[in-house]
Design a protein around this motif. Structure first.
Motif, PDB file in Angstrom:
ATOM      1  N   SER A   1       0.825  -1.200   0.000  1.00 33.62           N
ATOM      2  CA  SER A   1       0.000   0.000   0.000  1.00 33.62           C
ATOM      3  C   SER A   1       0.863   1.255   0.000  1.00 33.62           C
ATOM      4  CB  SER A   1      -0.911   0.017   1.232  1.00 33.62           C
ATOM      5  OG  SER A   1      -0.130   0.101   2.409  1.00 33.62           O
ATOM      6  N   MET A   2       0.298   2.335  -0.504  1.00 36.29           N
ATOM      7  CA  MET A   2       0.971   3.632  -0.446  1.00 36.29           C
ATOM      8  C   MET A   2       0.895   4.164   0.988  1.00 36.29           C
ATOM      9  SD  MET A   2       2.075   4.257  -3.514  1.00 36.29           S
ATOM     10  CE  MET A   2       2.346   6.033  -3.499  1.00 36.29           C
ATOM     11  N   LEU A   3       1.943   4.831   1.420  1.00 37.83           N
ATOM     12  CA  LEU A   3       1.943   5.414   2.755  1.00 37.83           C
ATOM     13  C   LEU A   3       0.937   6.559   2.828  1.00 37.83           C
ATOM     14  CD1 LEU A   3       5.726   5.524   3.699  1.00 37.83           C
ATOM     15  CD2 LEU A   3       3.982   3.969   4.558  1.00 37.83           C
ATOM     16  N   SER A   4       0.201   6.620   3.935  1.00 31.15           N
ATOM     17  CA  SER A   4      -0.794   7.678   4.105  1.00 31.15           C
ATOM     18  C   SER A   4      -0.119   8.962   4.587  1.00 31.15           C
ATOM     19  CB  SER A   4      -1.846   7.244   5.121  1.00 31.15           C
ATOM     20  OG  SER A   4      -1.262   7.106   6.396  1.00 31.15           O
ATOM     21  N   GLU A   5      -0.888  10.042   4.581  1.00 29.16           N
ATOM     22  CA  GLU A   5      -0.350  11.323   5.039  1.00 29.16           C
ATOM     23  C   GLU A   5      -0.021  11.293   6.524  1.00 29.16           C
ATOM     24  OE1 GLU A   5      -3.134  14.325   4.006  1.00 29.16           O
ATOM     25  OE2 GLU A   5      -2.866  14.080   1.836  1.00 29.16           O
TER      26      GLU A   5
ATOM     27  N   PHE B   1      -6.360   2.630  -1.261  1.00 28.36           N
ATOM     28  CA  PHE B   1      -7.103   3.152  -0.117  1.00 28.36           C
ATOM     29  C   PHE B   1      -8.527   3.517  -0.532  1.00 28.36           C
ATOM     30  CE2 PHE B   1      -8.552   6.938   2.213  1.00 28.36           C
ATOM     31  CZ  PHE B   1      -8.581   6.433   3.504  1.00 28.36           C
ATOM     32  N   LEU B   2      -9.524   3.152   0.312  1.00 33.24           N
ATOM     33  CA  LEU B   2     -10.923   3.420   0.007  1.00 33.24           C
ATOM     34  C   LEU B   2     -11.596   4.329   1.031  1.00 33.24           C
ATOM     35  CD1 LEU B   2     -12.064  -0.207  -1.006  1.00 33.24           C
ATOM     36  CD2 LEU B   2     -11.405   1.669  -2.533  1.00 33.24           C
TER      37      LEU B   2
ATOM     38  N   SER C   1      -2.745 -16.579   0.241  1.00 30.55           N
ATOM     39  CA  SER C   1      -2.096 -15.269   0.336  1.00 30.55           C
ATOM     40  C   SER C   1      -2.042 -14.809   1.782  1.00 30.55           C
ATOM     41  CB  SER C   1      -2.848 -14.239  -0.520  1.00 30.55           C
ATOM     42  OG  SER C   1      -4.159 -14.047  -0.018  1.00 30.55           O
ATOM     43  N   LEU C   2      -1.176 -13.850   2.048  1.00 31.57           N
ATOM     44  CA  LEU C   2      -0.950 -13.352   3.403  1.00 31.57           C
ATOM     45  C   LEU C   2      -0.888 -11.832   3.376  1.00 31.57           C
ATOM     46  CD1 LEU C   2      -0.091 -13.902   6.421  1.00 31.57           C
ATOM     47  CD2 LEU C   2       2.267 -13.874   5.581  1.00 31.57           C
ATOM     48  N   LEU C   3      -1.625 -11.196   4.272  1.00 34.73           N
ATOM     49  CA  LEU C   3      -1.550  -9.752   4.470  1.00 34.73           C
ATOM     50  C   LEU C   3      -0.813  -9.471   5.767  1.00 34.73           C
ATOM     51  CD1 LEU C   3      -5.196  -8.932   3.468  1.00 34.73           C
ATOM     52  CD2 LEU C   3      -3.226  -7.811   2.411  1.00 34.73           C
ATOM     53  N   THR C   4       0.123  -8.517   5.752  1.00 30.09           N
ATOM     54  CA  THR C   4       0.854  -8.168   6.969  1.00 30.09           C
ATOM     55  C   THR C   4       0.914  -6.660   7.120  1.00 30.09           C
ATOM     56  OG1 THR C   4       2.985  -8.230   5.777  1.00 30.09           O
ATOM     57  CG2 THR C   4       2.291 -10.243   6.908  1.00 30.09           C
ATOM     58  N   GLY C   5       0.892  -6.220   8.375  1.00 25.97           N
ATOM     59  CA  GLY C   5       1.007  -4.799   8.683  1.00 25.97           C
ATOM     60  C   GLY C   5       2.008  -4.597   9.805  1.00 25.97           C
ATOM     61  N   GLY C   6       2.712  -3.464   9.789  1.00 26.63           N
ATOM     62  CA  GLY C   6       3.774  -3.294  10.776  1.00 26.63           C
ATOM     63  C   GLY C   6       3.921  -1.893  11.311  1.00 26.63           C
ATOM     64  N   GLU C   7       4.964  -1.721  12.116  1.00 18.85           N
ATOM     65  CA  GLU C   7       5.273  -0.421  12.690  1.00 18.85           C
ATOM     66  C   GLU C   7       5.926   0.509  11.673  1.00 18.85           C
ATOM     67  OE1 GLU C   7       7.455  -0.872  16.305  1.00 18.85           O
ATOM     68  OE2 GLU C   7       5.863  -2.025  17.293  1.00 18.85           O
ATOM     69  N   ASP C   8       6.226   0.006  10.473  1.00 20.43           N
ATOM     70  CA  ASP C   8       6.722   0.853   9.384  1.00 20.43           C
ATOM     71  C   ASP C   8       5.578   1.448   8.575  1.00 20.43           C
ATOM     72  OD1 ASP C   8       5.819  -1.416   8.143  1.00 20.43           O
ATOM     73  OD2 ASP C   8       7.717  -1.957   7.216  1.00 20.43           O
ATOM     74  N   ALA C   9       4.338   1.258   9.043  1.00 18.09           N
ATOM     75  CA  ALA C   9       3.129   1.809   8.419  1.00 18.09           C
ATOM     76  C   ALA C   9       2.800   1.168   7.082  1.00 18.09           C
ATOM     77  CB  ALA C   9       3.249   3.334   8.243  1.00 18.09           C
ATOM     78  N   GLN C  10       3.401   0.040   6.758  1.00 16.33           N
ATOM     79  CA  GLN C  10       3.163  -0.608   5.482  1.00 16.33           C
ATOM     80  C   GLN C  10       2.170  -1.763   5.599  1.00 16.33           C
ATOM     81  OE1 GLN C  10       6.543  -0.805   2.499  1.00 16.33           O
ATOM     82  NE2 GLN C  10       7.658  -1.085   4.417  1.00 16.33           N
ATOM     83  N   LEU C  11       1.287  -1.866   4.614  1.00 13.64           N
ATOM     84  CA  LEU C  11       0.393  -2.999   4.442  1.00 13.64           C
ATOM     85  C   LEU C  11       0.871  -3.761   3.217  1.00 13.64           C
ATOM     86  CD1 LEU C  11      -2.232  -4.569   5.130  1.00 13.64           C
ATOM     87  CD2 LEU C  11      -3.434  -2.980   3.586  1.00 13.64           C
ATOM     88  N   LEU C  12       1.253  -5.032   3.401  1.00 12.87           N
ATOM     89  CA  LEU C  12       1.806  -5.837   2.319  1.00 12.87           C
ATOM     90  C   LEU C  12       0.911  -7.030   2.010  1.00 12.87           C
ATOM     91  CD1 LEU C  12       5.601  -6.027   3.305  1.00 12.87           C
ATOM     92  CD2 LEU C  12       4.440  -4.309   1.922  1.00 12.87           C
TER      93      LEU C  12
END
Length: 439
Positions: free
Chosen positions: A70-74, A115-116, A389-400
């Motif tokens: 995902s693109m990083l949010s503001e 993002f939606l 498939s696997l979705l992961t989210g982290g403290e780097d603000a990334q959704l993969l």
């Protein structure tokens, strides 16, 4: 020539005796099994097939590669919880919802990670995120203001379509909705001496009936500290398991008349509970992880037998899993794979590596490591067993989004980000004097 022939005969005779001594007991066992159990050949064939199925799944997991990011949010934030929408049969999930440390819920397209929507309840803090089972556009989250809020992502409004209101002192830090979408349950922080499991009637939510609902009732006697996790049974809507910083993991049948009767099992993890889930065929097993990286696994089906219910207890998974040229710093959670009849755990390192761990009654073993995705601690994940498939989210603000054999067509790995999180980890000193009320 005669002497050589004689030596060969003697050597052959000695080898025959050796084979009889070593292998004869095993041959007897196999013969007895084949003679006394009419399905023996089928069991042997089935075992070989199941091993192949498990190995195939493990191979797919080890081959996961980044497909999208995902693109990083503001306003970058830690990604603390992830859920995917539950589509109708033969369809794929369309939405991903993420609970963030900036007190918001973000919704993405599952395939593109575009993002939606974003929902916020400031100053209240949102804890956890879940989609309804019968309507993929309805998403829930528990709030520290004592409510569980429900939004419909088809609507342009930021306003919740339904609010489940708790009691004035309630600070909700965990929740779940049962598989029939009929009951919502939330766990509270301890306030003075009170800790509650709060229940609401969720009927009408998928019809988007705008209203505030009062609780059906509470359980107040089974935990004596923060209730950190709640998880309903995947296929039996009346069963729910709760975990707490008091170290107890409780299994309830909410169809029963009162809390004492509803509590069908109490298991002690000996530490503060950070994650709980169901596993095994028909989901008769319960597992939990602890804030000090411990792991416990119980077979609830053995409650009415003389057999022990503890399948595995690992005090520190970081020391139990061997990883070449790397280490395991923490656990994130677990997921049961129905096809392989296998429980998998997910952990990682502070630099963003993700370790996939296979769980068996004989212990834990590494399946594979996912590298090159995150640059900081991974805090959340969601497995889609339909396409592996696997979705992961982290403290780097990334959704993969990871898929077997995928090739990423996007920017390179982002540098580590230092994000000030507003969410404090709730870990308290465990009271070792607690005893399990039941087996």
């Amino acid at each position: 020539i005669f002497l050589s022939l004689q030596q060969d005969v003697i050597a052959g005779f000695l080898y025959a005796i050796l084979i009889l001594v070593v292998f004869h007991p095993v041959v007897d066992l196999i013969d007895n099994f084949n003679l006394t159990y009419k399905y023996a050949p089928l069991i042997i064939i089935r075992t070989a097939f199941e091993m192949t199925a498990v190995e195939k799944i493990e191979e797919q997991l080890a081959s996961l590669r980044i497909a999208k990011r995902s693109m990083l949010s503001e306003e970058p934030a830690y990604l603390l919880d992830i859920d995917v929408s539950k589509p109708a049969q033969s369809e794929s999930s369309r939405f991903v919802a993420v609970s963030c440390s900036n007190k918001s819920i973000r919704v993405y397209n599952r395939e593109t990670l575009n993002f939606l929507r974003e929902y916020s309840t400031r100053p209240g803090i949102l804890n956890g995120v879940r989609f309804a089972h019968a309507c993929e556009s309805v998403v829930f989250s528990a709030c520290s203001d004592g409510t569980v809020k429900c939004w419909d992502i088809r609507l342009a409004t930021q306003k919740a379509v339904q609010i489940f209101s708790g009691y004035p002192s309630n600070v909700l830090i965990s929740f779940d909705i049962n598989c029939s979408d009929l009951i919502v349950c939330a766990g509270t922080e301890k306030v003075e001496t009170d800790t509650f499991l709060v229940f609401w009637d969720a009927r009408g939510v998928t019809d988007c009936a705008s209203a505030t609902k009062e609780p059906l009732g509470v359980y107040s006697e089974s935990h004596n500290d923060d209730i950190t996790k709640i998880c309903f049974h995947p296929i039996e809507p009346n069963l729910v398991v709760s975990g707490s910083t008091d170290g107890l993991v409780n299994v309830f049948d909410i169809n029963r008349d009162n809390e004492d009767d509803a509590l069908i099992a109490t298991c002690n993890s000996d530490s503060s509970v950070s994650f709980i889930g169901w596993s095994g065929k028909d989901y008769k097993r319960v597992y939990c992880m602890t804030h000090d990286e411990g792991f416990c696994w119980w077979d609830i089906a053995q409650l009415d037998t003389e057999e022990p219910i503890t399948l595995l207890h690992v005090l520190d998974v970081r020391e139990a899993v061997c990883i070449d040229n790397d280490s395991l710093h923490y656990l994130v959670g677990g997921s049961y794979h129905e096809k392989a009849d296998k429980l998998f755990l997910l952990g990682g390192t502070s630099t963003g590596n993700i370790h996939l761990v296979s769980c068996g009654t004989d212990g834990l073993s590494l399946v594979g490591t996912l590298r090159g995705g995150h640059s900081a601690t991974v805090r959340s994940f969601c497995w889609n067993l339909t396409d592996e498939s696997l979705l992961t989210g982290g403290e780097d603000a990334q959704l993969l989004l990871w898929k077997p054999g995928a090739v990423e067509r996007s920017l390179a790995k982002k540098a580590s980000m230092k994000i000030a999180s507003s969410v404090q980890k709730r870990v308290r000193v465990h009271n070792s004097s607690l005893k399990s009320r039941k087996k």
